[in-house]
Design a protein around this motif. Sequence first.
Motif, PDB file in Angstrom:
ATOM      1  N   UNK A  85       7.750   1.146  -6.720  1.00  0.00           N
ATOM      2  CA  UNK A  85       6.829   2.112  -6.492  1.00  0.00           C
ATOM      3  C   UNK A  85       5.390   1.759  -7.435  1.00  0.00           C
ATOM      4  N   UNK A  86       5.542   0.968  -8.657  1.00  0.00           N
ATOM      5  CA  UNK A  86       4.274   0.769  -9.159  1.00  0.00           C
ATOM      6  C   UNK A  86       3.529  -0.435  -8.304  1.00  0.00           C
ATOM      7  N   UNK A  87       4.236  -1.077  -7.808  1.00  0.00           N
ATOM      8  CA  UNK A  87       3.648  -2.092  -6.926  1.00  0.00           C
ATOM      9  C   UNK A  87       2.804  -1.434  -5.832  1.00  0.00           C
ATOM     10  N   UNK A  88       3.294  -0.533  -4.977  1.00  0.00           N
ATOM     11  CA  UNK A  88       2.704   0.108  -4.104  1.00  0.00           C
ATOM     12  C   UNK A  88       1.783   0.773  -4.417  1.00  0.00           C
ATOM     13  N   UNK A  89       1.608   1.509  -5.633  1.00  0.00           N
ATOM     14  CA  UNK A  89       0.522   2.330  -6.062  1.00  0.00           C
ATOM     15  C   UNK A  89      -0.429   1.214  -6.547  1.00  0.00           C
ATOM     16  N   UNK A  90      -0.284   0.151  -7.129  1.00  0.00           N
ATOM     17  CA  UNK A  90      -1.540  -0.670  -7.518  1.00  0.00           C
ATOM     18  C   UNK A  90      -1.951  -1.256  -6.335  1.00  0.00           C
ATOM     19  N   UNK A  91      -1.235  -1.639  -5.129  1.00  0.00           N
ATOM     20  CA  UNK A  91      -1.665  -2.295  -3.763  1.00  0.00           C
ATOM     21  C   UNK A  91      -2.911  -1.301  -3.236  1.00  0.00           C
ATOM     22  N   UNK A  92      -2.392   0.217  -3.325  1.00  0.00           N
ATOM     23  CA  UNK A  92      -3.089   1.264  -2.668  1.00  0.00           C
ATOM     24  C   UNK A  92      -4.400   1.603  -3.677  1.00  0.00           C
ATOM     25  N   UNK A  93      -4.218   1.461  -4.869  1.00  0.00           N
ATOM     26  CA  UNK A  93      -5.573   1.616  -5.741  1.00  0.00           C
ATOM     27  C   UNK A  93      -6.301   0.568  -5.589  1.00  0.00           C
ATOM     28  N   UNK A  94      -6.054  -0.585  -5.607  1.00  0.00           N
ATOM     29  CA  UNK A  94      -6.715  -1.727  -5.434  1.00  0.00           C
ATOM     30  C   UNK A  94      -7.640  -1.817  -3.752  1.00  0.00           C
TER      31      UNK A  94
END
Lengths: 227, 333
Positions: A140-149
């Motif tokens: 979930x953290x990975x997906x969130x960071x990809x989306x934010x970036x």
Amino acid sequence: MNRNLLCIEDLENNPSSRVPVCLVLDTSGSMEGDPINELNEGVRLFYDAVRSDETALYAAEISVVTFGGFASRQADFSTLEHQPEAPQFYANGGTPMGEAMNMALDMLEKRKNEYKVSGVDYYQPWIVLMTDGMPNGSQAELSRSIQRTCDMINERKLTIFPIGIGEDADMDVLARFSPKRSPLKLQGLNFKEFFAWLSKSVSKVSQSTPGDKVQLDADGIKGWAEL
Amino acid sequence: MNWVTIQCAVQGRGHLSSGTPCQDKTFSIVKEACSACALADGAGSASLSHYGAEAVTQAICNYMAENFDLIINEEGAAVKRSILAFIADRLETLCNEKECAIKDLASTLLFVAEKGGKFIICHIGDGVIGYVKEGKVLVASHPENGEFANTTVFTTSSNAIASMRLIKGNLNQISGFILMSDGTETSFYNKRNKALSPSLAHLTRLASVCNPDYMSQKLNRTFEDLVKQQTSDDCSIVLMSRSPGSRGYMDFSEKDKCEFLGLANTRASRKRLRSFDSALMALQSWGTYRAIKHRLHLRGKKLDRILKRLDNANILETREDGRYKSALRAFFV
């Protein structure tokens, strides 16, 4: 005779415009041995190069986040005038890349707010993401960071340089962080050359004026032509 | 009403080392009883932006002088559209001459025009427009940057009309206007407080009474020695000052004279002003120290003090052969 109409004390003393650069570095167990040694040496040379460039010294604000077992803030945004020594890295643990990227993005938001409050101009921030493996932290953290970036890149609020180290680097996940340019695979363990290029580029950007398209020397760093 | 315009543009250290010409351009004109001045900063990467900046400053000053009366009475949005259309036309012609794209001529644009007690201010992009009112330096238009330091809006930008600022009003107590590029901003605009340096009041007042050649030369030297050392960018400024009267400095009030010469506004100082007035009269043409001393019937020490104060106030010219002259515009009482 009075040579000038004013003296230096009559002028405003505005801080120089800043280039925020965040290094998000993989220090997981697989970096043990030569890779971590070369990474330490590369970052040290980067610090040396920035320190020796008068413009970059006062403009570049460098922060470092590592991911080796857990995400860790090794250095917060600051010029090397105030934070001259490069941190030392040790290889250990897993690869929580998403957590580290979220930490970097949070630090960046906080710093930009500080710039705004203090009236400090700043250039588009840079994140350098380096890994030799595949992320194994929270999905979930990975997906969130990809989306934010990706959101920030698409809004032209961020530039990212994703770098894969060695054969086992997950280039697909690096590509997901970078919608506009392909990630780069570091040839061998050539950290020194990359960080030398990075310090020169920071210096170039810090001298750019409105309307400048900063041409980065793309030789050897294919696919990266301009910011 | 008499307005004096002094301007300067110096090549930045960054452009000097890269061999790029100075992309900051300034222009001023007095025509049809209208005083107009403009400043434009050519876009960094646009190869011919110095030509674009030069062309738009000249064109807009002429346009404002010829159309001031129409423009001041027209509705704001229509004025913005007509100014942008006029600039686009001028740049289109230049594109054909230079065989380039219109974006190669991109620049910011700042201008002020004055006529019959009214003024018009317009601003596209970064840089600052300031004005002096009752001795205080105030901001008329702040810089328009994007989020990042190296982004702004240009004359050729599709969103130029949205960020373009247009201001009009009565001059009343306004005694000066200041246009500056973003390079100059570094030295005169406090980015934290969003305020202009009070030292600009001194510069506009000097510009209002000094010999224009002397003032231009000194302003240029100040920019070379000090202002451009604070940045790598080109630096430019336009000072448009209202002349205090046909006799320049001599038309200042006693209070203003004291302030100008750096004297406290006391009865004793006001008494001393007579000596300074006499000295400035005697210094209207070049003279040796001995001749001035003789003419003014002064002791050496007193003359030394007077000359030192005039020098500190930046209104004394000195020649290598030891002759002195006032830097004020000629006045005859």
